[in-house]
Design a protein around this motif. Structure first.
Motif, PDB file in Angstrom:
ATOM      1  N   GLY A 289      -2.575   5.610  -1.952  1.00 12.06           N
ATOM      2  CA  GLY A 289      -1.951   6.831  -1.438  1.00 12.06           C
ATOM      3  C   GLY A 289      -2.230   8.021  -2.347  1.00 12.06           C
ATOM      4  O   GLY A 289      -2.508   9.127  -1.879  1.00 12.06           O
TER       5      GLY A 289
ATOM      6  N   THR B 208       0.860  -1.180   0.000  1.00 13.63           N
ATOM      7  CA  THR B 208       0.000   0.000   0.000  1.00 13.63           C
ATOM      8  C   THR B 208       0.895   1.227   0.000  1.00 13.63           C
ATOM      9  O   THR B 208       1.534   1.547   0.988  1.00 13.63           O
ATOM     10  CB  THR B 208      -0.905   0.023   1.247  1.00 13.63           C
ATOM     11  OG1 THR B 208      -0.064   0.007   2.411  1.00 13.63           O
ATOM     12  CG2 THR B 208      -1.822  -1.175   1.302  1.00 13.63           C
TER      13      THR B 208
ATOM     14  N   THR C  10       3.367   9.861  -0.090  1.00 10.82           N
ATOM     15  CA  THR C  10       2.479   9.038   0.736  1.00 10.82           C
ATOM     16  C   THR C  10       2.895   9.066   2.206  1.00 10.82           C
ATOM     17  O   THR C  10       2.036   9.043   3.095  1.00 10.82           O
ATOM     18  CB  THR C  10       2.456   7.596   0.198  1.00 10.82           C
ATOM     19  OG1 THR C  10       2.112   7.652  -1.189  1.00 10.82           O
ATOM     20  CG2 THR C  10       1.433   6.754   0.919  1.00 10.82           C
TER      21      THR C  10
ATOM     22  N   LEU D 243       2.139   3.361   3.063  1.00 10.10           N
ATOM     23  CA  LEU D 243       0.910   3.733   3.783  1.00 10.10           C
ATOM     24  C   LEU D 243       0.634   2.798   4.972  1.00 10.10           C
ATOM     25  O   LEU D 243      -0.137   3.143   5.873  1.00 10.10           O
ATOM     26  CB  LEU D 243      -0.267   3.706   2.796  1.00 10.10           C
ATOM     27  CG  LEU D 243      -1.541   4.450   3.180  1.00 10.10           C
ATOM     28  CD1 LEU D 243      -1.269   5.929   3.400  1.00 10.10           C
ATOM     29  CD2 LEU D 243      -2.620   4.271   2.116  1.00 10.10           C
TER      30      LEU D 243
ATOM     31  N   VAL E  19      -7.888   7.413   5.833  1.00 16.63           N
ATOM     32  CA  VAL E  19      -7.099   6.173   5.910  1.00 16.63           C
ATOM     33  C   VAL E  19      -7.976   5.027   6.412  1.00 16.63           C
ATOM     34  O   VAL E  19      -7.909   3.894   5.912  1.00 16.63           O
ATOM     35  CB  VAL E  19      -5.859   6.372   6.814  1.00 16.63           C
ATOM     36  CG1 VAL E  19      -5.235   5.034   7.192  1.00 16.63           C
ATOM     37  CG2 VAL E  19      -4.826   7.249   6.116  1.00 16.63           C
TER      38      VAL E  19
ATOM     39  N   ILE F 148       1.124  11.420   4.453  1.00 21.20           N
ATOM     40  CA  ILE F 148      -0.203  11.045   4.961  1.00 21.20           C
ATOM     41  C   ILE F 148      -0.052  10.327   6.304  1.00 21.20           C
ATOM     42  O   ILE F 148      -0.820  10.559   7.242  1.00 21.20           O
ATOM     43  CB  ILE F 148      -0.937  10.133   3.941  1.00 21.20           C
ATOM     44  CG1 ILE F 148      -1.086  10.870   2.605  1.00 21.20           C
ATOM     45  CG2 ILE F 148      -2.295   9.692   4.478  1.00 21.20           C
ATOM     46  CD1 ILE F 148      -1.614  10.009   1.467  1.00 21.20           C
ATOM     47  N   VAL F 149       0.970   9.480   6.391  1.00 14.94           N
ATOM     48  CA  VAL F 149       1.238   8.764   7.645  1.00 14.94           C
ATOM     49  C   VAL F 149       1.548   9.770   8.761  1.00 14.94           C
ATOM     50  O   VAL F 149       1.057   9.635   9.892  1.00 14.94           O
ATOM     51  CB  VAL F 149       2.408   7.769   7.466  1.00 14.94           C
ATOM     52  CG1 VAL F 149       2.739   7.075   8.774  1.00 14.94           C
ATOM     53  CG2 VAL F 149       2.069   6.747   6.382  1.00 14.94           C
TER      54      VAL F 149
END
Ligand SMILES: [Zn+2]
Length: 379
Positions: A262, A211, A279, A326, A297, A282-283
């Protein structure tokens, strides 16, 4: 120097048993190969003569004469492997046992097209080899992961997303213009699955999800990579239920990829006024408890879980391992797990492990090494 491994067939099998660590003596080789001790000895002498094996010291004593210990010769050779991502490439040199000698990450933009990207990759390999490998140690093979489908018959990339100019490009052929060696070109999720499977000894059937900017999955059946016609495990264009109708690059609507990758999450965040460039950002947003990111998410995890529900019921894997950039977002795995356990048949989930990938960021590189060694030693 001839850079092809001068060993195939039975000799190659013996070399591989030592390279993988399964055999450390002539007696181990005879036992594991089923060959007569005399013919093992003959072939071992040839492998030592060819500079591939070294025999020294003493192995574990069994009361009598101590068996001499076999190992790969330090000059047996290296493998050059890469994992190309949308914006970064990881590169490594491995010894023939698959052990990394050096791993590097470098920025790289595959949207510049195959010629530019592959020429850059070859130059990067040449740099690494010149810096890290003595001139008497030969390069034995070269491999790369590609973030798109690869036809195993032709090693061409076929209809990849976010890779303009790559469709139908003969990647292996292009690399072969510079290197007269075994060359491996494989989908990145497949490589990751091969590397990850080594971290689950005792589990023969695995689904390994990647991912990241996109969504990929590699399938291991009975301990071996299952390629199918080349697109096995490609779950990115499975249709998911959705209120919004979103058109995918493949021309269909509501593919998993346009709702849960992502890239999809990044564009949804942009619409909410939150810009992310990769990506991993985003984490970070999820770790910082930014509600928009967390809820996106979580929804992505549920959609991936819905697709997996059908696949787990059908395939009954021992392990679903979830990796990729991700996967570091905790709610992703939690919601995948909740959806699969809620919806799957009890018999399919009773001993199923749904877990973060174990092999780490270099799984694809290790997988490439394992497949490349097979290729280099194949008759
Ligand atoms: Zn699609």
């Amino acid at each position: 120097m001839d850079q092809r491994l001068p060993v195939q067939g039975a000799q190659g099998d013996l070399l591989k048993l030592v390279a993988t660590g399964d055999a450390a003596s002539r007696a181990d080789l005879a036992r594991l190969s089923g060959l007569a001790a005399s013919s093992v000895s003959l072939r071992v002498e040839e492998l030592i003569e060819a500079g591939l094996l070294a025999e020294e010291g003493s192995g574990a004593s069994r009361g009598g004469r101590r068996p001499r210990r076999l190992r790969l010769s330090p000059t047996a050779g290296v493998l050059a492997v890469a994992d190309l991502g949308a914006h970064h490439a990881r590169l490594a040199l491995l010894d023939l046992s698959g052990e990394p000698l050096v791993v590097q990450e470098r920025p790289c933009d595959i949207a510049k097209g195959p010629e530019v990207t592959l020429d850059w990759l070859m130059a990067a390999f040449d740099d690494l080899l010149a810096e890290r490998v003595p001139p008497d140690v030969p390069l034995r093979g070269l491999g790369t992961g590609i973030p798109g489908p690869v036809d195993p018959a032709t090693s061409k990339v076929v209809t990849p997303s976010r890779m303009p100019g790559w469709n139908d490009f003969p990647v292996a052929e292009h690399l072969a213009t510079r290197y007269d060696l075994p060359i491996l070109v494989e989908n990145d999720a497949n490589l990751m699955a091969v590397g990850e499977a080594r971290a689950w000894p005792g589990s023969a059937n695995l689904m390994v999800l990647k991912t990241g900017t996109g969504i990929g999955c590699g399938v291991i059946v009975g301990g071996r990579l299952h390629r199918g016609r080349g697109a096995a495990g490609d779950i990115s264009h499975v249709r998911v239920r959705s209120d919004a109708s979103v058109v995918c690059a493949c021309g269909h609507t509501d593919c998993l990829e346009v709702h849960a990758s992502g890239a999809a999450l990044a564009s949804a965040l942009a619409q909410a006024g939150i810009d992310v460039t990769r990506t991993a950002d985003i984490v970070t947003l999820v770790s910082d408890a930014v509600p928009e990111a967390t809820s996106l998410v979580r929804a992505a995890g549920r959609r991936i879980g819905e697709v997996l529900t059908a696949l787990v019921n059908f395939f009954n894997p021992d392990v679903v391992a979830i990796g990729g950039s991700l996967s570091a977002a905790e709610p992703l795995i939690t919601s995948i797990r909740a959806t699969v356990y809620e919806r799957c048949l009890p018999l399919a989930t009773r001993d199923l492990e749904i877990a973060p990938a174990r092999a780490g960021r270099d799984a694809a590189l290790l997988g490439a090494g394992a497949l490349l060694l097979d290729a280099a030693l194949a008759p």
